[in-house]
Write a protein that holds these residues in place. Structure first.
Motif, PDB file in Angstrom:
ATOM      1  N   ARG A  86     -24.671 -17.607  15.697  1.00 26.57           N
ATOM      2  CA  ARG A  86     -24.640 -16.259  16.271  1.00 26.57           C
ATOM      3  C   ARG A  86     -25.770 -15.397  15.725  1.00 26.57           C
ATOM      4  O   ARG A  86     -26.523 -14.772  16.483  1.00 26.57           O
ATOM      5  CB  ARG A  86     -23.301 -15.572  15.955  1.00 26.57           C
ATOM      6  CG  ARG A  86     -23.153 -14.189  16.604  1.00 26.57           C
ATOM      7  CD  ARG A  86     -22.140 -13.320  15.895  1.00 26.57           C
ATOM      8  NE  ARG A  86     -22.567 -12.917  14.548  1.00 26.57           N
ATOM      9  CZ  ARG A  86     -23.386 -11.906  14.283  1.00 26.57           C
ATOM     10  NH1 ARG A  86     -23.909 -11.192  15.269  1.00 26.57           N
ATOM     11  NH2 ARG A  86     -23.721 -11.607  13.033  1.00 26.57           N
ATOM     12  N   GLU A 119     -21.474 -18.798  12.276  1.00 30.23           N
ATOM     13  CA  GLU A 119     -22.068 -17.476  12.108  1.00 30.23           C
ATOM     14  C   GLU A 119     -23.590 -17.551  12.151  1.00 30.23           C
ATOM     15  O   GLU A 119     -24.253 -16.635  12.661  1.00 30.23           O
ATOM     16  CB  GLU A 119     -21.585 -16.842  10.803  1.00 30.23           C
ATOM     17  CG  GLU A 119     -22.212 -15.497  10.452  1.00 30.23           C
ATOM     18  CD  GLU A 119     -21.890 -14.350  11.404  1.00 30.23           C
ATOM     19  OE1 GLU A 119     -22.141 -13.182  11.042  1.00 30.23           O
ATOM     20  OE2 GLU A 119     -21.420 -14.609  12.536  1.00 30.23           O
ATOM     21  N   ARG A 131     -16.248 -13.444   9.721  1.00 31.14           N
ATOM     22  CA  ARG A 131     -16.263 -12.569  10.893  1.00 31.14           C
ATOM     23  C   ARG A 131     -14.999 -12.760  11.738  1.00 31.14           C
ATOM     24  O   ARG A 131     -14.664 -13.889  12.142  1.00 31.14           O
ATOM     25  CB  ARG A 131     -17.509 -12.869  11.717  1.00 31.14           C
ATOM     26  CG  ARG A 131     -17.641 -12.065  13.006  1.00 31.14           C
ATOM     27  CD  ARG A 131     -19.006 -12.238  13.620  1.00 31.14           C
ATOM     28  NE  ARG A 131     -20.021 -11.607  12.778  1.00 31.14           N
ATOM     29  CZ  ARG A 131     -20.286 -10.301  12.790  1.00 31.14           C
ATOM     30  NH1 ARG A 131     -19.600  -9.502  13.589  1.00 31.14           N
ATOM     31  NH2 ARG A 131     -21.216  -9.808  12.013  1.00 31.14           N
ATOM     32  N   TYR A 157     -19.932  -7.681  19.302  1.00 29.63           N
ATOM     33  CA  TYR A 157     -19.669  -7.984  17.891  1.00 29.63           C
ATOM     34  C   TYR A 157     -19.719  -6.721  17.042  1.00 29.63           C
ATOM     35  O   TYR A 157     -20.606  -5.877  17.223  1.00 29.63           O
ATOM     36  CB  TYR A 157     -20.691  -8.982  17.343  1.00 29.63           C
ATOM     37  CG  TYR A 157     -20.722 -10.295  18.065  1.00 29.63           C
ATOM     38  CD1 TYR A 157     -19.737 -11.254  17.857  1.00 29.63           C
ATOM     39  CD2 TYR A 157     -21.743 -10.584  18.971  1.00 29.63           C
ATOM     40  CE1 TYR A 157     -19.768 -12.462  18.535  1.00 29.63           C
ATOM     41  CE2 TYR A 157     -21.780 -11.788  19.649  1.00 29.63           C
ATOM     42  CZ  TYR A 157     -20.784 -12.729  19.434  1.00 29.63           C
ATOM     43  OH  TYR A 157     -20.807 -13.920  20.112  1.00 29.63           O
ATOM     44  N   THR A 185     -14.124 -19.800  14.651  1.00 37.42           N
ATOM     45  CA  THR A 185     -14.740 -21.062  14.238  1.00 37.42           C
ATOM     46  C   THR A 185     -14.131 -22.250  14.979  1.00 37.42           C
ATOM     47  O   THR A 185     -14.836 -23.197  15.346  1.00 37.42           O
ATOM     48  CB  THR A 185     -14.578 -21.262  12.720  1.00 37.42           C
ATOM     49  OG1 THR A 185     -15.184 -20.154  12.043  1.00 37.42           O
ATOM     50  CG2 THR A 185     -15.242 -22.547  12.267  1.00 37.42           C
ATOM     51  N   TYR A 231     -24.667 -10.762   8.424  1.00 41.44           N
ATOM     52  CA  TYR A 231     -24.180 -12.150   8.359  1.00 41.44           C
ATOM     53  C   TYR A 231     -22.854 -12.155   7.613  1.00 41.44           C
ATOM     54  O   TYR A 231     -22.754 -11.642   6.492  1.00 41.44           O
ATOM     55  CB  TYR A 231     -25.210 -13.020   7.643  1.00 41.44           C
ATOM     56  CG  TYR A 231     -24.832 -14.491   7.535  1.00 41.44           C
ATOM     57  CD1 TYR A 231     -25.071 -15.358   8.592  1.00 41.44           C
ATOM     58  CD2 TYR A 231     -24.253 -15.002   6.377  1.00 41.44           C
ATOM     59  CE1 TYR A 231     -24.732 -16.705   8.504  1.00 41.44           C
ATOM     60  CE2 TYR A 231     -23.918 -16.337   6.279  1.00 41.44           C
ATOM     61  CZ  TYR A 231     -24.166 -17.192   7.343  1.00 41.44           C
ATOM     62  OH  TYR A 231     -23.827 -18.513   7.243  1.00 41.44           O
TER      63      TYR A 231
END
Length: 409
Positions: A274, A271, A327, A317, A332, A323
């Motif tokens: 990203r 995350e 998500r 997204y 992952t 954050y």
């Protein structure tokens, strides 16, 4: 298309202070910008950046002028069989049992040694005291080089990163980068020749002796890869360690979850890649005219792919400016492979060969830091801002915590 906002300038002070606000304007109103100062086309939408990384029409020919002056010719500038063979020569050391059995102890030792420098003090700057040193020290030790040269390699790393991020073409930065290339070569070439004659159980020996289908790496190939590893491997992990901790400190509930369940560290890293990617820009060069959102890029032009913008694209997204280690639209399990849902490691044939090394360093580094600082908080209650344009992360990260005895004690 008419707009209330002028196209942001990536070299402006306003952009450096807050690129994310500029990215929102770019994605919505200026998805393709001809930026005269850098001589490139800026693309900011996820679909365009993803295509630039995956579509073979986009080449890495830009690296011939962008990184060759400081690194020499690396695998990033190679295509076809030349690239695939060179990548196959180096990739095994950065994945699977090779990484876990040979280099995990090196990573664990370097993290512990750095943390022991402040474990008993109750305060630290996680950038200066840990993040900026940790990956460089690991790389030096993986290569089997003299540990007394950690500081020298850190200086070289700093100069190379400054050269690569020198969008304004500052003459002093260029001169320091070129001097660094000469100094690194003078140091490395004799060591490379010695390892060819007397190989050991280290990464440099592996690079010197690896061979596939009669192809081996030359002295210059090995030196260039070491220079590339120092920059790419150091900068991603440097900024990511600080970024993960800053993002968790800014979200205390998620920090508590990660502390209680260390299996969430890879999700926190993914995350962070990203949300606040260490590298905000990667360049590509199309071999023919290409139509993207907002217009056409001519063949041979430089395309600056704004990873920091694409990774917060609301078309890709949900709630992108938040954050969230849980998500649902970021997987992952794929985050450290060429099938990643984010763009921080690029995609396609030039996906970062050291992604799993970075993941291992983050798991070890963040885990040991959480162990050493069970009640860590931002010093003074404030989190410092990110800095940088080409690469970006906290310039410092002062924290306070209850002191503990060093592990050596």
């Amino acid at each position: 298309m008419s707009s209330a906002h002028a196209a942001p300038d990536i070299l402006s002070a306003e952009f450096a202070a807050d690129p994310y606000s500029a990215y929102r304007i770019m994605r919505a109103q200026h998805p393709l910008i001809r930026h005269e100062a850098t001589g490139s086309y800026l693309v900011s939408r996820y679909e365009d950046v993803e295509r630039a990384f995956k579509d073979p029409v986009f080449t890495s020919d830009n690296y011939d002028w962008q990184i060759a002056p400081v690194h020499g010719r690396t695998i990033l500038q190679m295509d076809g069989r030349e690239h695939s063979v060179r990548r196959a020569l180096v990739a095994p050391a950065f994945r699977g049992r090779e990484l876990q059995d040979r280099f995990l102890p090196v990573i664990e030792r370097n993290a512990a040694e750095l943390i022991d420098g402040f474990r008993a003090t109750g305060h630290a700057d996680l950038v200066a005291d840990f993040a900026t040193r940790f990956p460089v020290n690991v790389i030096v030790d993986m290569l089997g080089l003299d540990r007394s040269d950690h500081d020298r390699f850190h200086d070289w790393y700093t100069a190379i990163i400054a050269f690569l991020g020198n969008l304004s073409q500052d003459a002093d930065v260029i001169a320091t980068g070129l001097r660094t290339r000469a100094e690194l070569a003078a140091y490395m070439i004799p060591v490379i020749r010695e390892r060819r004659a007397h190989p050991g159980d280290d990464l440099l020996s592996t690079l010197c002796t690896a061979e596939i289908d009669g192809v081996a790496m030359s002295d210059e190939d090995v030196k260039a890869f070491v220079s590339l590893l120092l920059a790419a491997g150091g900068e991603t992990t440097d900024k990511a360690v600080a970024g993960v901790f800053r993002n968790l400190l800014a979200n205390p509930d998620q920090l508590a979850e990660v502390r209680a369940d260390r299996s969430l560290i890879p999700a926190a890293f993914a995350e962070t890649l990203r949300f606040t990617p260490p590298v905000h820009m990667i360049m590509r060069q199309p071999s023919q005219d290409v139509t993207l959102s907002g217009g056409t890029v001519p063949a041979g032009a430089t395309v600056t792919c704004l990873i920091g913008a694409a990774n917060r694209d609301p078309a890709r997204y949900a709630d992108p400016d938040t954050y969230n280690v849980h998500r649902a639209d970021l997987t992952t399990a794929n985050a450290f492979s060429a099938a990643a849902d984010h763009l921080a490691f690029a995609l396609g044939r030039h996906f970062c060969v050291g992604a799993l090394l970075a993941k291992t360093e983050i798991e070890v580094g963040i885990g040991q830091l959480l162990d050493a600082m069970p009640d860590v908080v931002p010093a003074g209650g404030e989190l410092p801002p990110e800095k940088g344009v080409f690469t970006r992360g906290p310039g410092s990260l002062p924290v306070s915590f209850t002191p503990a005895r060093p592990l050596a004690a």
